[in-house]
Every structure is written in structure tokens, then in C-alpha cells.
Write a protein that holds these residues in place. Structure first.
Motif, PDB file in Angstrom:
ATOM      1  N   ARG A 229       0.829  -1.205   0.000  1.00 32.00           N
ATOM      2  CA  ARG A 229       0.000   0.000   0.000  1.00 32.00           C
ATOM      3  C   ARG A 229       0.869   1.262   0.000  1.00 32.00           C
ATOM      4  O   ARG A 229       0.564   2.244  -0.671  1.00 32.00           O
ATOM      5  CB  ARG A 229      -0.921   0.003   1.228  1.00 32.00           C
ATOM      6  CG  ARG A 229      -2.276  -0.654   0.943  1.00 32.00           C
ATOM      7  CD  ARG A 229      -3.258  -0.416   2.057  1.00 32.00           C
ATOM      8  NE  ARG A 229      -2.899  -1.143   3.264  1.00 32.00           N
ATOM      9  CZ  ARG A 229      -2.707  -0.585   4.442  1.00 32.00           C
ATOM     10  NH1 ARG A 229      -2.840   0.720   4.578  1.00 32.00           N
ATOM     11  NH2 ARG A 229      -2.390  -1.307   5.488  1.00 32.00           N
ATOM     12  N   ARG A 230       1.955   1.209   0.751  1.00 33.05           N
ATOM     13  CA  ARG A 230       2.816   2.402   0.830  1.00 33.05           C
ATOM     14  C   ARG A 230       3.548   2.660  -0.482  1.00 33.05           C
ATOM     15  O   ARG A 230       3.680   3.812  -0.906  1.00 33.05           O
ATOM     16  CB  ARG A 230       3.809   2.241   1.986  1.00 33.05           C
ATOM     17  CG  ARG A 230       3.103   2.417   3.309  1.00 33.05           C
ATOM     18  CD  ARG A 230       3.975   2.179   4.491  1.00 33.05           C
ATOM     19  NE  ARG A 230       3.212   2.459   5.711  1.00 33.05           N
ATOM     20  CZ  ARG A 230       3.608   2.103   6.911  1.00 33.05           C
ATOM     21  NH1 ARG A 230       4.748   1.454   7.074  1.00 33.05           N
ATOM     22  NH2 ARG A 230       2.875   2.395   7.962  1.00 33.05           N
ATOM     23  N   ILE A 231       4.004   1.575  -1.115  1.00 32.06           N
ATOM     24  CA  ILE A 231       4.676   1.739  -2.404  1.00 32.06           C
ATOM     25  C   ILE A 231       3.716   2.365  -3.411  1.00 32.06           C
ATOM     26  O   ILE A 231       4.059   3.297  -4.143  1.00 32.06           O
ATOM     27  CB  ILE A 231       5.189   0.382  -2.935  1.00 32.06           C
ATOM     28  CG1 ILE A 231       6.354  -0.098  -2.060  1.00 32.06           C
ATOM     29  CG2 ILE A 231       5.642   0.498  -4.392  1.00 32.06           C
ATOM     30  CD1 ILE A 231       6.802  -1.506  -2.370  1.00 32.06           C
ATOM     31  N   LEU A 232       2.483   1.843  -3.429  1.00 32.09           N
ATOM     32  CA  LEU A 232       1.487   2.373  -4.356  1.00 32.09           C
ATOM     33  C   LEU A 232       1.222   3.847  -4.084  1.00 32.09           C
ATOM     34  O   LEU A 232       1.071   4.656  -5.006  1.00 32.09           O
ATOM     35  CB  LEU A 232       0.180   1.570  -4.235  1.00 32.09           C
ATOM     36  CG  LEU A 232       0.216   0.161  -4.819  1.00 32.09           C
ATOM     37  CD1 LEU A 232      -1.106  -0.550  -4.594  1.00 32.09           C
ATOM     38  CD2 LEU A 232       0.546   0.199  -6.309  1.00 32.09           C
ATOM     39  N   LEU A 233       1.196   4.191  -2.807  1.00 30.94           N
ATOM     40  CA  LEU A 233       0.947   5.578  -2.430  1.00 30.94           C
ATOM     41  C   LEU A 233       2.065   6.489  -2.940  1.00 30.94           C
ATOM     42  O   LEU A 233       1.809   7.570  -3.492  1.00 30.94           O
ATOM     43  CB  LEU A 233       0.840   5.679  -0.900  1.00 30.94           C
ATOM     44  CG  LEU A 233       0.191   6.944  -0.371  1.00 30.94           C
ATOM     45  CD1 LEU A 233      -1.276   6.973  -0.795  1.00 30.94           C
ATOM     46  CD2 LEU A 233       0.293   7.014   1.138  1.00 30.94           C
ATOM     47  N   VAL A 234       3.321   6.035  -2.784  1.00 37.10           N
ATOM     48  CA  VAL A 234       4.465   6.815  -3.259  1.00 37.10           C
ATOM     49  C   VAL A 234       4.385   6.989  -4.776  1.00 37.10           C
ATOM     50  O   VAL A 234       4.555   8.088  -5.311  1.00 37.10           O
ATOM     51  CB  VAL A 234       5.801   6.137  -2.867  1.00 37.10           C
ATOM     52  CG1 VAL A 234       6.971   6.808  -3.585  1.00 37.10           C
ATOM     53  CG2 VAL A 234       5.990   6.206  -1.360  1.00 37.10           C
ATOM     54  N   LEU A 235       4.092   5.879  -5.476  1.00 35.97           N
ATOM     55  CA  LEU A 235       3.966   5.935  -6.933  1.00 35.97           C
ATOM     56  C   LEU A 235       2.909   6.959  -7.347  1.00 35.97           C
ATOM     57  O   LEU A 235       3.110   7.748  -8.273  1.00 35.97           O
ATOM     58  CB  LEU A 235       3.591   4.564  -7.482  1.00 35.97           C
ATOM     59  CG  LEU A 235       4.741   3.593  -7.724  1.00 35.97           C
ATOM     60  CD1 LEU A 235       4.206   2.262  -8.246  1.00 35.97           C
ATOM     61  CD2 LEU A 235       5.728   4.199  -8.725  1.00 35.97           C
ATOM     62  N   LEU A 236       1.809   6.927  -6.632  1.00 33.28           N
ATOM     63  CA  LEU A 236       0.707   7.834  -6.931  1.00 33.28           C
ATOM     64  C   LEU A 236       1.167   9.284  -6.762  1.00 33.28           C
ATOM     65  O   LEU A 236       0.886  10.152  -7.600  1.00 33.28           O
ATOM     66  CB  LEU A 236      -0.473   7.541  -6.000  1.00 33.28           C
ATOM     67  CG  LEU A 236      -1.799   8.193  -6.377  1.00 33.28           C
ATOM     68  CD1 LEU A 236      -2.332   7.582  -7.659  1.00 33.28           C
ATOM     69  CD2 LEU A 236      -2.809   8.019  -5.252  1.00 33.28           C
ATOM     70  N   GLY A 237       1.915   9.514  -5.686  1.00 30.95           N
ATOM     71  CA  GLY A 237       2.425  10.859  -5.416  1.00 30.95           C
ATOM     72  C   GLY A 237       3.332  11.327  -6.537  1.00 30.95           C
ATOM     73  O   GLY A 237       3.196  12.448  -7.052  1.00 30.95           O
ATOM     74  N   VAL A 238       4.254  10.446  -6.965  1.00 34.66           N
ATOM     75  CA  VAL A 238       5.182  10.781  -8.043  1.00 34.66           C
ATOM     76  C   VAL A 238       4.409  11.116  -9.316  1.00 34.66           C
ATOM     77  O   VAL A 238       4.671  12.113  -9.991  1.00 34.66           O
ATOM     78  CB  VAL A 238       6.162   9.616  -8.303  1.00 34.66           C
ATOM     79  CG1 VAL A 238       6.966   9.863  -9.570  1.00 34.66           C
ATOM     80  CG2 VAL A 238       7.089   9.432  -7.097  1.00 34.66           C
ATOM     81  N   LEU A 239       3.412  10.280  -9.623  1.00 31.96           N
ATOM     82  CA  LEU A 239       2.597  10.501 -10.815  1.00 31.96           C
ATOM     83  C   LEU A 239       1.877  11.845 -10.749  1.00 31.96           C
ATOM     84  O   LEU A 239       1.821  12.593 -11.731  1.00 31.96           O
ATOM     85  CB  LEU A 239       1.581   9.372 -10.974  1.00 31.96           C
ATOM     86  CG  LEU A 239       2.104   8.117 -11.666  1.00 31.96           C
ATOM     87  CD1 LEU A 239       1.043   7.032 -11.657  1.00 31.96           C
ATOM     88  CD2 LEU A 239       2.529   8.444 -13.093  1.00 31.96           C
ATOM     89  N   ALA A 240       1.335  12.149  -9.576  1.00 39.38           N
ATOM     90  CA  ALA A 240       0.583  13.394  -9.421  1.00 39.38           C
ATOM     91  C   ALA A 240       1.485  14.593  -9.671  1.00 39.38           C
ATOM     92  O   ALA A 240       1.123  15.515 -10.421  1.00 39.38           O
ATOM     93  CB  ALA A 240      -0.018  13.463  -8.018  1.00 39.38           C
ATOM     94  N   VAL A 241       2.678  14.561  -9.052  1.00 40.01           N
ATOM     95  CA  VAL A 241       3.606  15.670  -9.221  1.00 40.01           C
ATOM     96  C   VAL A 241       4.023  15.804 -10.682  1.00 40.01           C
ATOM     97  O   VAL A 241       4.037  16.900 -11.257  1.00 40.01           O
ATOM     98  CB  VAL A 241       4.848  15.471  -8.318  1.00 40.01           C
ATOM     99  CG1 VAL A 241       5.910  16.507  -8.633  1.00 40.01           C
ATOM    100  CG2 VAL A 241       4.434  15.553  -6.847  1.00 40.01           C
TER     101      VAL A 241
END
Lengths: 230, 124
Positions: B32-44
Motif C-alpha cells: 500500500r505504501r509503495i502504491l501511495l508513493v507511486l501515486l504521489g510521483v505521478l501526481a507531481v
């Protein structure tokens, strides 16, 4: 305790009655049970209608869940209760709404006593005594089909609240489906454990009361989902 | 089949399998945390390079960037449902254990206070 006379349930049997909002029925059910089974424990699953008091007055031991968890959880609590009694050899599960017959339970315990199996499942479809309403029959048949497919245990009735189990069986089962999917879960746990089991023809009394209180057929959707998702 | 269809179906199946089937809690949390980080990177990235999302969308056959974001959201939402279902089940088990223990101990105590219990007194 002296050994029970042959054919008498005696003091080595606990009858576990999951209890939720059955104040009008549970008193009679417990009194009738106690004529044959002196040890009855009602697991009150957070009832608010005084069910616990009625059960206690009728002579049952009452274990109270302070919040409503579901019938599966209540059964497991009853199992734990019975296991705390070192002299308990057999456990019967019995519904609180008066749809089961005590004579059927006696016969089931006798089969355990004879060493025929560790688990005796009650089935309403083994003889012609029970008139099952048509729609209910269809749903119950589908449930049996599904349970047979997924558990490898070939039963004729998967959702019958009347069962008898040996101490060994009770000790090896752990019900984790707290709501209604526990019936299939018990079957599949028994199947996986390799415990010997048999079925016993029992009669279900579909009274107006039990019909009104019984599970809504729509709830079978919930059971199916819970069973699949695990 | 469009590339995006394949990608989405696979993503949905993976989300379902990973989150519904039993993985250890620690692993589950890590995923879940990895996915969250990926999501953050994508958003930025999508904020800094607005054209990037549309470019990726065209590559996988969606056409519009917003549609790609929408599909991503659907997958993420289903993942959230599956994940919270599992966590609720775990929590329910804990509550049940607690309630059970409380109920049994309470009964045993009442027996003790009420005087001699009957012959088959559990916990005695």
C-alpha cells in the motif's frame, strides 16, 4: 459425575443455543431442552429484548456478548464455554426459535456416543417429515450444491442449525465467519479436518413464528459473498 | 484489444488478488505504501509536465489524458474497497475475540459470586 445411562444425554453434554432477540420463544425452548439435557448454555448476542433474562429464568447458563457479533461468533463463544468444562464430551448446537426437536438432538448425541462419527449434521431433506416452503427449498438446495462443490463434503442440507459434535471436533474447529456464512464454514472446516461425520434426518418445525423470525432469503446473497471473499 | 484494456484488466485482477487473498499484514502494508508513493510521483509529474499524461494516454490507446486518470482512479478505488474489506475483517475478528473473552469471564465471575455453581461448572 457418574456415567450417563445408555440413551440418556447425561451431564457430559452441553447444548449451545445462540440467542438473539428471541425473548418470546427461548424460555420454552430451554425448558424443553432441560428435561433431557441438564446443561444448556445460551450465548446471548447482545439482545435488547430481555432474551437473556428469559433464558436464565428457564434454567440456562447465559453468556452475554455485550455487542451484537453474529450467530457464527455466538456459536464459537458457546464452543469455548463448553471446552472450559473438562467433563464435557459432546456439544449440540440448537436454535433458539423452537424450530428444532429435542428428540432429534438426543438421537444425534447417541450416534456420537456410539462412536459412529465426530460430527453429526442435522438434515431436513433426508426424510419426508419437514415441509420446506418452495422458494426456501430452492435457495437451500443451491446452498447445498455450492457447499458440496467447494468443501468436498457431500451433505444434503448445508444450513441446518442442529448439529452434534464431539469434544475433539469442537476443539479443532475455529469459526471465523461471524455472521451467517458460518454454516458453510463449519462444513468446510470439518471436511478439511478429516473428522468423520454423518448426517441425521431431523424435522424442522416451520411455525409462523420461526418463519417470521427466520433469515430473509435475501440474506443468502450476503452469505454467498462472505463465503467467496473469505 | 487495445493496450489500455489489457493493462486495466490485468491491473484489476492484480489488485483483487493481492488485496483479497491472504498476504501477511506487513507485506500488505508495504504494498500500500509503495502504491501511495507511486501515486504521489505521478501526481507531481502530471502537474509539472501537463502534456505527459496525454502523451502516455495516446501511447496506450486511450486518447485523452483525463480518461487515463479516470481509469487509474477506478482501479485505485477498487483496490481501496478490497483493502478496507480485509482490514475490517481483521478488526472484526479482534472485536469478536475481545467480546468473547469478556462474556466468558463475566459469566464465570457471576457464578463465583452467586455461590456454588452446578456440577459442570466450566472454568472451575
Amino acid at each position: 459425575m457418574t456415567a450417563a445411562a445408555p440413551g440418556s444425554p447425561g451431564d457430559d453434554t452441553w447444548v449451545v443455543v445462540p440467542l438473539y432477540q428471541e425473548a418470546t420463544a427461548v424460555g420454552d425452548v430451554v425448558r424443553e431442552l432441560r428435561r433431557t439435557f441438564p446443561q444448556v448454555v445460551c450465548v446471548d448476542d447482545g439482545s435488547t429484548d430481555g432474551s437473556a433474562e428469559q433464558a436464565r429464568r428457564a434454567g440456562a447458563r447465559v453468556v452475554r456478548h455485550c455487542i451484537n457479533l453474529g450467530q457464527g461468533a455466538a456459536l464459537q463463544t458457546g464452543f469455548d464455554f463448553a471446552l472450559r468444562d473438562a467433563s464435557a464430551r459432546f456439544v449440540v448446537t440448537f436454535d433458539a426459535d423452537g424450530q428444532h426437536r429435542v428428540e432429534d438432538a438426543v438421537a444425534m448425541v447417541q450416534r456420537l456416543r456410539d462412536g459412529e462419527a465426530d460430527v453429526v449434521f442435522g438434515s431436513r431433506f433426508l426424510d419426508g417429515r419437514t415441509e420446506v416452503p418452495r422458494l426456501r427449498r430452492v435457495v437451500l438446495r443451491s446452498a447445498v450444491h455450492y457447499t458440496n462443490l467447494t468443501t468436498g463434503v457431500r451433505l444434503t442440507d448445508a444450513h441446518n442449525g442442529l448439529r452434534a459434535l464431539s469434544r475433539r471436533a469442537v476443539g479443532s474447529l475455529r469459526i471465523t465467519h461471524h455472521r451467517m456464512a458460518h454454516a458453510s464454514e463449519i462444513v468446510s472446516l470439518v471436511g478439511r479436518s478429516g473428522l468423520p461425520w454423518v448426517e441425521q434426518p431431523v424435522e424442522i418445525r416451520y411455525t409462523d413464528y420461526s418463519r417470521a423470525k427466520g433469515q430473509s432469503l435475501l440474506n443468502s446473497v450476503n452469505i454467498l459473498v462472505e463465503t467467496i471473499l473469505g | 484489444m487495445l493496450l489500455i484494456q489489457g493493462v486495466l484488466v490485468v491491473a484489476l485482477l492484480v489488485v483483487g488478488a493481492v488485496l483479497v487473498r491472504s498476504t501477511s499484514d506487513v507485506r500488505h502494508q508495504a504494498v500500500r505504501r509503495i502504491l501511495l508513493v507511486l501515486l504521489g510521483v505521478l501526481a507531481v509529474t502530471s502537474v509539472l509536465v501537463p502534456g505527459a499524461v496525454t502523451w502516455v494516454a495516446e501511447k496506450v490507446g486511450v486518447g485523452r489524458g483525463t480518461d487515463l486518470v479516470l481509469y487509474g482512479l477506478v482501479v485505485a478505488f477498487l483496490g481501496f474497497i478490497a483493502s478496507s474489506y480485509r482490514r475490517t475483517r481483521v478488526l472484526e475478528s479482534k472485536v469478536a475475540e475481545l467480546t468473547r473473552r469478556l462474556a466468558l469471564d463475566e459469566e464465570a465471575r457471576e457464578r463465583g459470586v452467586d455461590g456454588p455453581g452446578n456440577a459442570g461448572r466450566p472454568g472451575a
